[in-house]
Design a protein around this motif. Structure first.
Motif, short mmCIF file in Angstrom:
data_model
loop_
_atom_site.label_atom_id
_atom_site.label_comp_id
_atom_site.label_asym_id
_atom_site.label_seq_id
_atom_site.Cartn_x
_atom_site.Cartn_y
_atom_site.Cartn_z
N MET A 1 19.55 143.22 -64.22
CA MET A 1 20.38 144.37 -64.38
C MET A 1 21.35 144.20 -65.56
SD MET A 1 20.63 147.09 -62.91
CE MET A 1 21.30 148.20 -61.92
N LYS A 2 21.83 142.97 -65.74
CA LYS A 2 22.77 142.72 -66.83
C LYS A 2 22.12 142.95 -68.18
CE LYS A 2 25.81 139.50 -64.58
NZ LYS A 2 26.42 138.22 -64.60
N ILE A 3 20.85 142.76 -68.28
CA ILE A 3 20.15 142.94 -69.55
C ILE A 3 19.83 144.43 -69.76
CG2 ILE A 3 18.04 142.38 -70.80
CD1 ILE A 3 18.09 139.70 -69.44
N ILE A 4 19.51 145.14 -68.76
CA ILE A 4 19.11 146.55 -68.86
C ILE A 4 20.35 147.45 -69.09
CG2 ILE A 4 18.05 148.44 -67.61
CD1 ILE A 4 16.31 146.43 -66.23
N LEU A 5 21.47 147.11 -68.49
CA LEU A 5 22.66 147.95 -68.58
C LEU A 5 23.13 148.15 -70.03
CD1 LEU A 5 24.71 149.56 -66.93
CD2 LEU A 5 26.10 147.48 -66.82
N PRO A 6 23.20 147.11 -70.86
CA PRO A 6 23.61 147.35 -72.26
C PRO A 6 22.62 148.26 -73.00
CG PRO A 6 23.80 145.02 -71.77
CD PRO A 6 23.16 145.68 -70.59
N PHE A 7 21.33 148.08 -72.76
CA PHE A 7 20.34 148.93 -73.42
C PHE A 7 20.44 150.37 -72.92
CE2 PHE A 7 18.21 144.79 -74.11
CZ PHE A 7 18.15 144.85 -75.49
N LEU A 8 20.72 150.53 -71.65
CA LEU A 8 20.90 151.85 -71.07
C LEU A 8 22.13 152.55 -71.67
CD1 LEU A 8 19.72 153.80 -68.98
CD2 LEU A 8 21.26 152.78 -67.31
N ILE A 9 23.21 151.80 -71.85
CA ILE A 9 24.43 152.36 -72.45
C ILE A 9 24.17 152.72 -73.91
CG2 ILE A 9 26.80 151.82 -73.14
CD1 ILE A 9 27.05 150.24 -70.54
N LEU A 10 23.46 151.85 -74.65
CA LEU A 10 23.12 152.15 -76.05
C LEU A 10 22.21 153.38 -76.12
CD1 LEU A 10 22.52 148.65 -77.66
CD2 LEU A 10 24.27 150.30 -78.24
N GLY A 11 21.26 153.50 -75.24
CA GLY A 11 20.38 154.66 -75.21
C GLY A 11 21.15 155.94 -74.92
N LEU A 12 22.05 155.85 -73.92
CA LEU A 12 22.88 157.00 -73.58
C LEU A 12 23.79 157.38 -74.76
CD1 LEU A 12 23.66 158.98 -71.33
CD2 LEU A 12 25.38 157.33 -70.60
N ALA A 13 24.31 156.39 -75.45
CA ALA A 13 25.15 156.66 -76.63
C ALA A 13 24.33 157.33 -77.73
CB ALA A 13 25.79 155.38 -77.13
N ALA A 14 23.09 156.85 -77.95
CA ALA A 14 22.22 157.44 -78.97
C ALA A 14 21.88 158.88 -78.62
CB ALA A 14 20.97 156.59 -79.13
N VAL A 15 21.54 159.13 -77.36
CA VAL A 15 21.21 160.50 -76.93
C VAL A 15 22.43 161.40 -77.10
CG1 VAL A 15 20.63 161.89 -74.89
CG2 VAL A 15 19.36 159.80 -75.38
N THR A 16 23.58 160.92 -76.70
CA THR A 16 24.81 161.70 -76.84
C THR A 16 25.07 162.00 -78.31
OG1 THR A 16 25.73 160.63 -74.86
CG2 THR A 16 27.28 161.74 -76.33
N PHE A 17 24.87 161.00 -79.17
CA PHE A 17 25.10 161.19 -80.60
C PHE A 17 24.17 162.26 -81.14
CE2 PHE A 17 24.12 160.19 -85.03
CZ PHE A 17 25.39 160.30 -85.59
N PHE A 18 22.87 162.15 -80.86
CA PHE A 18 21.90 163.08 -81.43
C PHE A 18 21.99 164.49 -80.83
CE2 PHE A 18 19.76 159.09 -82.65
CZ PHE A 18 19.70 159.32 -84.01
N TYR A 19 22.34 164.62 -79.59
CA TYR A 19 22.39 165.94 -78.97
C TYR A 19 23.75 166.63 -79.10
CZ TYR A 19 17.76 165.50 -76.99
OH TYR A 19 16.41 165.37 -76.84
N PHE A 20 24.80 165.89 -79.16
CA PHE A 20 26.13 166.51 -79.19
C PHE A 20 26.85 166.32 -80.53
CE2 PHE A 20 25.47 165.60 -74.63
CZ PHE A 20 25.49 166.89 -74.15
N THR A 21 26.80 165.15 -81.08
CA THR A 21 27.58 164.84 -82.26
C THR A 21 26.91 165.35 -83.54
OG1 THR A 21 28.34 162.86 -81.13
CG2 THR A 21 28.80 162.99 -83.47
N THR A 22 25.60 165.21 -83.67
CA THR A 22 24.89 165.62 -84.88
C THR A 22 25.07 167.11 -85.18
OG1 THR A 22 23.28 163.84 -84.57
CG2 THR A 22 22.67 165.63 -86.05
N PRO A 23 24.91 168.02 -84.21
CA PRO A 23 25.15 169.43 -84.54
C PRO A 23 26.59 169.69 -84.99
CG PRO A 23 23.99 169.25 -82.44
CD PRO A 23 24.39 167.87 -82.86
#
Length: 184
Positions: A1-23
């Motif tokens: 879980m400790k290994i997956i959580l950082p990747f999950l947070i990075l993925g969530l940050a990337a999705v947030t960036f591309f869907y909300f911040t880029t426009p």
């Protein structure tokens, strides 16, 4: 879980960036371009305002008597009645009576465009001039005095045509067509 959580947070940050911040960033870029364009327009408006102020200052420096003479020389509009009265007053000085005053409309010959007037040739519309036709009876010497007074008047006129017929002894009937101009 400790290994997956950082990747999950990075993925969530990337999705947030591309869907909300880029426009929002694209809107900001568009607004920057619009700001630049509006800045150029504002600078141009400021320059035009400076030019307008300079012209208003120059206009205010002109003597009112000179403005009156200029407006008589080249008025802002045509007042046909006033023009005919002015021509009649000039004629009276020479002892003439203006008869049959008429506003003449320029007509084109068949198959040809209308002839350009002096104002149209200078870039003005043909509506910036009018031809006035009238007749007088006088001797040649009296007509020369009338034409001389007309040339010295402040009103800008061109003699387009002058024709005559013999009447009584030393008296002729003259048909005169003048063209006058105004600013539009």
């Amino acid at each position: 879980m400790k290994i997956i959580l950082p990747f999950l947070i990075l993925g969530l940050a990337a999705v947030t960036f591309f869907y909300f911040t880029t426009p929002i960033l694209k809107e900001v870029d568009a607004l920057k371009i619009q700001r630049k364009d509006l800045s150029v327009v504002l600078n141009n408006a400021t320059e035009f305002k400076k030019q307008q102020d300079k012209l208003i200052d120059r206009d205010n420096q002109i003597d009112p008597a000179d403005k009156k003479n200029l407006n008589e020389f080249l008025p802002n509009n045509i007042d046909n009645v006033r023009l005919i009265i002015d021509i009649n007053n000039i004629a009276k000085k020479s002892g003439l009576i203006v008869r049959n005053p008429n506003i003449v409309k320029a007509e084109a010959k068949e198959g040809e465009p209308p002839p350009p007037t002096g104002a149209a040739a200078a870039g003005k519309t043909a509506d910036s001039s009018a031809a006035i036709s009238f007749s007088v009876s006088a001797s040649y010497e009296t007509l020369k005095l009338f034409l001389s007074d007309l040339a010295r008047s402040l009103r800008l006129v061109d003699i387009e045509s002058l024709s005559f017929t013999a009447a009584e002894r030393n008296l002729y009937d003259y048909q005169i067509t003048l063209r006058t101009y105004w600013l539009k």
